[in-house]
Motif scaffolding. Structure first.
Motif, PDB file in Angstrom:
ATOM      1  N   ALA A  86       0.830  -1.198   0.000  1.00  0.00           N
ATOM      2  CA  ALA A  86       0.000   0.000   0.000  1.00  0.00           C
ATOM      3  C   ALA A  86       0.870   1.256   0.000  1.00  0.00           C
ATOM      4  O   ALA A  86       1.981   1.259   0.537  1.00  0.00           O
ATOM      5  CB  ALA A  86      -0.907   0.006   1.223  1.00  0.00           C
TER       6      ALA A  86
ATOM      7  N   TRP B 188      -1.699   3.750   6.245  1.00  0.00           N
ATOM      8  CA  TRP B 188      -2.842   3.052   5.657  1.00  0.00           C
ATOM      9  C   TRP B 188      -3.489   2.103   6.651  1.00  0.00           C
ATOM     10  O   TRP B 188      -4.721   2.014   6.739  1.00  0.00           O
ATOM     11  CB  TRP B 188      -2.377   2.305   4.411  1.00  0.00           C
ATOM     12  CG  TRP B 188      -3.408   1.502   3.694  1.00  0.00           C
ATOM     13  CD1 TRP B 188      -4.536   1.960   3.075  1.00  0.00           C
ATOM     14  CD2 TRP B 188      -3.403   0.078   3.505  1.00  0.00           C
ATOM     15  NE1 TRP B 188      -5.236   0.916   2.501  1.00  0.00           N
ATOM     16  CE2 TRP B 188      -4.554  -0.252   2.751  1.00  0.00           C
ATOM     17  CE3 TRP B 188      -2.531  -0.943   3.879  1.00  0.00           C
ATOM     18  CZ2 TRP B 188      -4.853  -1.565   2.374  1.00  0.00           C
ATOM     19  CZ3 TRP B 188      -2.817  -2.249   3.501  1.00  0.00           C
ATOM     20  CH2 TRP B 188      -3.968  -2.550   2.775  1.00  0.00           C
TER      21      TRP B 188
ATOM     22  N   ILE C  26      -7.418   5.623   0.375  1.00  0.00           N
ATOM     23  CA  ILE C  26      -6.255   6.108  -0.377  1.00  0.00           C
ATOM     24  C   ILE C  26      -6.292   7.621  -0.530  1.00  0.00           C
ATOM     25  O   ILE C  26      -5.268   8.302  -0.403  1.00  0.00           O
ATOM     26  CB  ILE C  26      -6.201   5.429  -1.765  1.00  0.00           C
ATOM     27  CG1 ILE C  26      -6.063   3.908  -1.626  1.00  0.00           C
ATOM     28  CG2 ILE C  26      -5.060   5.998  -2.600  1.00  0.00           C
ATOM     29  CD1 ILE C  26      -4.818   3.452  -0.917  1.00  0.00           C
TER      30      ILE C  26
END
Length: 374
Positions: free
Chosen positions: A221, A227, A249
């Motif tokens: 990620a 995240w 995101i």
């Protein structure tokens, strides 16, 4: 010829753990270092005893010697540090910024750090389920199985991590509960660091799984430790539970360059033995890239695949739980083992360690197509 003596911790588990004797880090010759390097990549975790006089500078220089091109701390300057799950765990030594202080308890002064409160990671802050408070000092969990790596931008996973035990609480053990339906448990020394071999993890795969691992890559990620900052871990510490709680995101720090997102092999090759390790950071993996160019992007499926590959490799009989003594300097092959913080401390139990790793100058060496097909 080097006079260094290398003794495996457990001859029955020959690729995980050795003690190195008769070595002087201040006067180590190139021949001595070659012996040490070969020992590291043969046993993957090596302990040099009685190093209480080792300074942060010597520790950093030793760590850098495994790759002289390496310069910066392995995680660099963390973007959005306060949201990162790594934020509470590390204190930087002011005069040796590659070296971090970790541990538990209040430290009035150490190497330029003053009035520092160290916080040992506890599974109740990270796991979806927790051990009841009244059992906390007797039972514990693997906090998070991981590789030391930023896994973002141009910071390649460090080759080697060094851990120095300055102050170690002693006198009791704890029982690790896997709590995953297996009834697996493991008795460990208080505050151990647990290691498992990625080479054993790979060797124990089925032929079909080995082909899959050799032919596939994992995508991590963006800003991975931010995240997962709002998600929770499995009880065995081997990856996250899929509940849709990851930071979206669009709410992460900006992705400045498309190639900042790292896509790495599942299998990393040992530079001495040439063996392959199954080397995946299970907590921050996001996608799997297959041989035919297709991508598995269903996060729950990705996590289940990775967990199925890795879980046999953390079975109790495969875990090396180091029994720390003050003055232990442990080096581990960060391209060949996973490790985990373990343990729960009482408020008066002080633990003080130094950690150093340096971002590598190149990505891990994965399988070539010819090797994979063979």
């Amino acid at each position: 010829m080097s006079s260094i003596k290398v003794s495996p911790v457990d001859p029955a588990n020959p690729d995980l753990g050795a003690v190195v004797d008769n070595i002087n880090l201040e006067t180590m010759t190139d021949t001595d270092f070659t012996t040490l390097r070969n020992a590291l990549y043969t046993y993957n975790v090596v302990c040099i005893k009685n190093q209480s006089n080792c300074t942060p500078r010597t520790q950093a220089e030793l760590t850098r010697r495994f790759e002289p091109q390496a310069r910066s701390y392995g995680h660099g300057k963390t973007i959005d540090a306060k949201r990162s799950i790594l934020h509470p765990d590390l204190k930087t030594i002011p005069h040796q910024p590659e070296v971090q202080v970790i541990g538990n308890g209040f430290i009035s002064e150490y190497e330029g750090l003053k009035n520092a409160t160290l916080k040992h990671p506890h599974h109740r802050t990270f796991h979806q389920t927790v051990i009841p408070d009244d059992q906390d000092l007797d039972f514990t969990r693997f906090y998070r199985w991981h590789i030391d790596a930023a896994l973002y931008g141009d910071l390649h996973p460090p080759l080697v991590t060094s851990l120095m035990a300055v102050k170690v609480p002693a006198g009791r053990t704890q029982t690790v509960l896997y709590d995953d339906g297996s009834n697996d448990t493991l008795s460990v020394p208080l505050g151990t660091t647990a290691f498992v071999s990625g080479y054993t993890m790979f060797d124990n795969l089925t032929p079909e799984q080995k082909e899959f691992v050799l032919m596939s890559k994992v995508e991590y990620a963006p800003h991975p430790y931010v995240w997962i900052s709002t998600a929770k871990s499995r009880p065995d510490g081997l990856g996250m539970v899929s509940e849709g709680k990851e930071v979206a995101i669009e709410h992460l720090p900006p992705i400045e360059h498309a190639d900042d997102i790292q896509v790495l092999p599942m299998a990393w090759q040992n530079p001495v033995t040439r063996k392959f390790a199954l080397q995946i950071h299970p907590s921050v993996v996001r996608k799997i890239h297959l041989r035919d160019g297709s991508v598995i992007d269903d996060l729950d499926r990705v996590r289940e695949i990775v967990h199925d590959l890795q879980r046999p490799g953390i079975a109790p009989e495969l875990v090396y739980a180091h029994d720390w003594e003050e003055g232990d300097l442990v080096l581990f092959n960060n391209h060949g083992v996973l490790h985990s913080v373990v343990g729960a401390f009482d408020k008066d139990e002080v633990r003080l360690f130094r950690q150093c790793n340096l971002a590598a100058s190149r990505p891990p060496v994965g399988p070539t197509m010819s090797v994979a097909i063979a």
